[in-house]
Motif scaffolding. Structure first.
Motif, PDB file in Angstrom:
ATOM      1  N   TRP A 113     -23.113  -3.487 -24.918  1.00 55.02           N
ATOM      2  CA  TRP A 113     -24.366  -3.790 -25.591  1.00 55.02           C
ATOM      3  C   TRP A 113     -24.169  -4.562 -26.888  1.00 55.02           C
ATOM      4  O   TRP A 113     -25.086  -5.253 -27.340  1.00 55.02           O
ATOM      5  N   LYS A 150     -31.277   2.691 -24.224  1.00 52.72           N
ATOM      6  CA  LYS A 150     -30.498   2.461 -23.008  1.00 52.72           C
ATOM      7  C   LYS A 150     -29.192   3.265 -23.031  1.00 52.72           C
ATOM      8  O   LYS A 150     -28.768   3.804 -21.998  1.00 52.72           O
ATOM      9  N   ASN A 198     -28.143   6.200 -20.405  1.00 52.83           N
ATOM     10  CA  ASN A 198     -26.883   6.123 -19.669  1.00 52.83           C
ATOM     11  C   ASN A 198     -26.068   7.408 -19.815  1.00 52.83           C
ATOM     12  O   ASN A 198     -25.403   7.842 -18.873  1.00 52.83           O
TER      13      ASN A 198
END
Length: 206
Positions: free
Chosen positions: A29, A105, A109
């Motif tokens: 990311w 996110k 996860n």
């Protein structure tokens, strides 16, 4: 990750899995949003994860407590602490929307059920918290003014509700206004040279 297990030898398998997953998640990311300084990424577990877990060396958050991570940025210290304290609620706030979107996110996860990221400025928060944690967001007196009315009136601990600041360097000037502050030098807990100047500073909300 071996560094984390060195100082936290009693981690559960799920905690080890989640902590060991962090570096790859942030590497992915970070290509989209600068969550972690690229200059320090080679030392991710020491400079980011273990530094944040210094708070867990000086304090234990009871299950059911609510903790605000002020100016969470890339999710620090809130995400590492939420893994160590899975039954404590962590509210991660930041004024930069794209960072909060990525943090969402990462949380998904990792299947973290005790972490809630919010895109908002701290001053606009209406919630009340048991504790605040923060890493190098601003000078202590400025942060203190942002959050002084954000604490629950009643404490479930032997200490008054307040804030844990992750800091480095000489804090003499910053702490002049806070004679009741308590400094915990992290080199008392971690032997690596990086921690020689690093501290956790505790300041109650009164």
């Amino acid at each position: 990750m071996k560094l984390i297990e060195k100082y936290f030898p009693n981690l559960l398998d799920q905690q080890i899995y989640r902590l060991s997953s962090l570096k790859n998640l942030y590497m992915y990311w970070n290509a989209y949003v600068n969550l972690v300084s690229r200059k320090t990424f080679h030392d991710f577990y020491q400079q980011h994860v273990l530094f944040c877990l210094g708070i867990a060396k000086v304090f234990y958050f009871y299950p059911g407590s609510c903790v605000l991570d002020l100016g969470t940025g890339g999710g620090f210290p809130g995400i590492p602490l939420s893994i160590i304290f899975p039954h404590t609620k962590f509210i991660l706030v930041d004024s930069i929307r794209k960072k909060i979107k990525i943090i969402e996110k990462i949380i998904d996860n990792l299947h973290l059920k005790n972490v809630y990221p919010i895109w908002i400025r701290a001053e606009k928060l209406e919630n009340k918290f048991d504790f605040v944690v923060t890493r190098a967001v601003n000078k202590i007196d400025i942060i203190h003014n942002w959050i002084k009315d954000k604490f629950k009136y009643k404490s479930n601990y032997k200490i008054i509700n307040g804030t844990f600041y992750l800091k480095g360097g000489n804090l003499y000037d910053e702490l002049k206004k806070f004679p009741h502050a308590i400094e915990y030098p992290l080199n008392h807990y971690f032997e690596e040279p990086f921690f020689i100047t690093k501290k956790v500073v505790w300041i109650s909300n009164i």
